[in-house]
Design a protein around this motif. Sequence first.
Motif, PDB file in Angstrom:
ATOM      1  N   ALA A   1       2.036  42.960  17.630  1.00  0.00           N
ATOM      2  CA  ALA A   1       1.814  41.704  18.349  1.00  0.00           C
ATOM      3  C   ALA A   1       3.147  41.043  18.683  1.00  0.00           C
ATOM      4  O   ALA A   1       3.336  40.512  19.788  1.00  0.00           O
ATOM      5  CB  ALA A   1       0.938  40.768  17.529  1.00  0.00           C
ATOM      6  N   ALA A   2       4.087  41.091  17.736  1.00  0.00           N
ATOM      7  CA  ALA A   2       5.409  40.502  17.978  1.00  0.00           C
ATOM      8  C   ALA A   2       6.156  41.262  19.069  1.00  0.00           C
ATOM      9  O   ALA A   2       6.776  40.656  19.956  1.00  0.00           O
ATOM     10  CB  ALA A   2       6.223  40.500  16.690  1.00  0.00           C
TER      11      ALA A   2
ATOM     12  N   MET B   1      -0.207  33.819  22.840  1.00  0.00           N
ATOM     13  CA  MET B   1      -0.530  35.093  23.465  1.00  0.00           C
ATOM     14  C   MET B   1      -1.430  35.918  22.556  1.00  0.00           C
ATOM     15  O   MET B   1      -1.148  36.047  21.359  1.00  0.00           O
ATOM     16  CB  MET B   1       0.743  35.880  23.752  1.00  0.00           C
ATOM     17  CG  MET B   1       0.526  37.123  24.592  1.00  0.00           C
ATOM     18  SD  MET B   1       1.744  38.399  24.198  1.00  0.00           S
ATOM     19  CE  MET B   1       1.189  38.905  22.557  1.00  0.00           C
TER      20      MET B   1
ATOM     21  N   ALA C   1       2.052  34.464  18.626  1.00  0.00           N
ATOM     22  CA  ALA C   1       1.361  35.705  18.997  1.00  0.00           C
ATOM     23  C   ALA C   1       0.176  35.890  18.059  1.00  0.00           C
ATOM     24  O   ALA C   1       0.281  35.625  16.855  1.00  0.00           O
ATOM     25  CB  ALA C   1       2.305  36.894  18.893  1.00  0.00           C
TER      26      ALA C   1
ATOM     27  N   VAL D   1       9.406  35.979  15.710  1.00  0.00           N
ATOM     28  CA  VAL D   1       8.116  35.690  16.326  1.00  0.00           C
ATOM     29  C   VAL D   1       7.111  35.275  15.253  1.00  0.00           C
ATOM     30  O   VAL D   1       6.953  35.962  14.238  1.00  0.00           O
ATOM     31  CB  VAL D   1       7.568  36.907  17.098  1.00  0.00           C
ATOM     32  CG1 VAL D   1       6.254  36.560  17.791  1.00  0.00           C
ATOM     33  CG2 VAL D   1       8.584  37.403  18.125  1.00  0.00           C
TER      34      VAL D   1
ATOM     35  N   VAL E   1       3.388  35.048  14.068  1.00  0.00           N
ATOM     36  CA  VAL E   1       2.221  35.882  14.385  1.00  0.00           C
ATOM     37  C   VAL E   1       1.063  35.562  13.445  1.00  0.00           C
ATOM     38  O   VAL E   1       1.257  35.374  12.239  1.00  0.00           O
ATOM     39  CB  VAL E   1       2.550  37.391  14.254  1.00  0.00           C
ATOM     40  CG1 VAL E   1       1.357  38.235  14.724  1.00  0.00           C
ATOM     41  CG2 VAL E   1       3.790  37.768  15.039  1.00  0.00           C
TER      42      VAL E   1
ATOM     43  N   ALA F   1      -2.459  46.218  19.002  1.00  0.00           N
ATOM     44  CA  ALA F   1      -1.322  45.689  18.245  1.00  0.00           C
ATOM     45  C   ALA F   1      -0.925  46.663  17.139  1.00  0.00           C
ATOM     46  O   ALA F   1       0.267  46.939  16.925  1.00  0.00           O
ATOM     47  CB  ALA F   1      -1.673  44.322  17.655  1.00  0.00           C
TER      48      ALA F   1
ATOM     49  N   SER G   1       6.662  40.521  26.719  1.00  0.00           N
ATOM     50  CA  SER G   1       6.001  39.732  27.764  1.00  0.00           C
ATOM     51  C   SER G   1       6.731  38.426  28.060  1.00  0.00           C
ATOM     52  O   SER G   1       6.326  37.679  28.941  1.00  0.00           O
ATOM     53  CB  SER G   1       4.561  39.410  27.332  1.00  0.00           C
ATOM     54  OG  SER G   1       3.847  40.589  27.037  1.00  0.00           O
ATOM     55  N   SER G   2       7.770  38.132  27.308  1.00  0.00           N
ATOM     56  CA  SER G   2       8.476  36.846  27.462  1.00  0.00           C
ATOM     57  C   SER G   2       9.250  36.812  28.785  1.00  0.00           C
ATOM     58  O   SER G   2       9.753  37.828  29.238  1.00  0.00           O
ATOM     59  CB  SER G   2       9.445  36.635  26.302  1.00  0.00           C
ATOM     60  OG  SER G   2       8.745  36.519  25.089  1.00  0.00           O
TER      61      SER G   2
ATOM     62  N   HIS H   1       4.889  43.017  21.524  1.00  0.00           N
ATOM     63  CA  HIS H   1       4.246  42.730  22.806  1.00  0.00           C
ATOM     64  C   HIS H   1       4.625  41.328  23.292  1.00  0.00           C
ATOM     65  O   HIS H   1       4.858  41.119  24.492  1.00  0.00           O
ATOM     66  CB  HIS H   1       2.730  42.849  22.650  1.00  0.00           C
ATOM     67  CG  HIS H   1       1.963  42.589  23.908  1.00  0.00           C
ATOM     68  ND1 HIS H   1       2.102  43.352  25.041  1.00  0.00           N
ATOM     69  CD2 HIS H   1       1.042  41.625  24.218  1.00  0.00           C
ATOM     70  CE1 HIS H   1       1.316  42.883  25.996  1.00  0.00           C
ATOM     71  NE2 HIS H   1       0.672  41.842  25.529  1.00  0.00           N
ATOM     72  N   TYR H   2       4.684  40.391  22.379  1.00  0.00           N
ATOM     73  CA  TYR H   2       5.051  39.015  22.720  1.00  0.00           C
ATOM     74  C   TYR H   2       6.462  38.960  23.310  1.00  0.00           C
ATOM     75  O   TYR H   2       6.697  38.324  24.344  1.00  0.00           O
ATOM     76  CB  TYR H   2       4.968  38.152  21.463  1.00  0.00           C
ATOM     77  CG  TYR H   2       5.098  36.660  21.706  1.00  0.00           C
ATOM     78  CD1 TYR H   2       3.974  35.902  22.047  1.00  0.00           C
ATOM     79  CD2 TYR H   2       6.313  36.004  21.595  1.00  0.00           C
ATOM     80  CE1 TYR H   2       4.079  34.533  22.261  1.00  0.00           C
ATOM     81  CE2 TYR H   2       6.421  34.646  21.798  1.00  0.00           C
ATOM     82  CZ  TYR H   2       5.299  33.911  22.136  1.00  0.00           C
ATOM     83  OH  TYR H   2       5.408  32.557  22.353  1.00  0.00           O
TER      84      TYR H   2
ATOM     85  N   MET I   1      -3.633  39.542  21.619  1.00  0.00           N
ATOM     86  CA  MET I   1      -3.580  40.993  21.778  1.00  0.00           C
ATOM     87  C   MET I   1      -4.691  41.624  20.948  1.00  0.00           C
ATOM     88  O   MET I   1      -4.963  41.196  19.823  1.00  0.00           O
ATOM     89  CB  MET I   1      -2.221  41.529  21.333  1.00  0.00           C
ATOM     90  CG  MET I   1      -1.997  43.000  21.641  1.00  0.00           C
ATOM     91  SD  MET I   1      -0.342  43.552  21.159  1.00  0.00           S
ATOM     92  CE  MET I   1      -0.284  45.160  21.961  1.00  0.00           C
TER      93      MET I   1
END
Length: 274
Positions: free
Chosen positions: A266-267, A104, A60, A3, A5, A111, A273-274, A269-270, A106
């Motif tokens: 953040a990663a 995305m 992210a 990811v 970020v 985060a 949420s994918s 959460h990303y 956050m």
Amino acid sequence: MDVAVLEIGGSHVTAAVVSPDAWTVNVVDRAKLESQLAPEAVVGQLADAARKLPLANGLAVALPGPFDFATGVAWYRNQGKFDQLYGYNLGDNLKTELRLDRVMFMNDAEAFTVGEWTAGEVRGVERCVGVTIGTGIGTAFLADGRVVREGETVPPGGELYKTSYDGKPLEDSISARAIQRAYPGKVPGVKEIADLARAGDRVAGDVLLAAFGALSAALKPWIDRFGVTRTVLGGSISGAFDLVESVFDFPVSATQDTEQSALIGAAAHYLRSS
């Protein structure tokens, strides 16, 4: 899936790639950010940092509020950072600039806490809270790794800074500006006050104990209500934890690296949420 970020503060932007296999962080760039420039200039700086990352899977972004993290609209006003972005859709403009379908956002405190739950001091803890302390206070209450913002067991929006202590806004007692204001001498920042305390300056030590004592007192009722079993502190001021640990009567520790935790969170959460 790795990811890309960005971790954004009032004066810096960090670009990194996070690999979820072992939650490793590869910081590609950490650049100064002039956050008080016009919106287009801020977007340009952020885009320059992001272009150093592999963006095939999107981006992210962890950054402070006030910000509408769902729509990407900034609501900063009189913050000393990003003030010209008030009402500006940072998300749409960043997507356009980078030609991305997905960016995305956050909250940086959330985060940080999710990062600490994923790979840090509160890893896997069923109910925990993270507190970031710098120019202001950020908090996130987590149940099984998910942020809780609503209900009677957390402060309004899950944000402790919206509460008061001793008849004043909490940040009047515990924040960088509050600590600097309470110390009678001229010093550049809280780090220098902490250094003075370690060198034997009792006034510096007392100022820090009073500030973190206010945090402890303000946080304790919410810890009890939410059923928190462990608390983690982050942000620039958390470096003074060794001097103030005694004021906490509940399990608490300080992060090893606030920025890395925010990048991991953040990663995580990303990907979730994918």
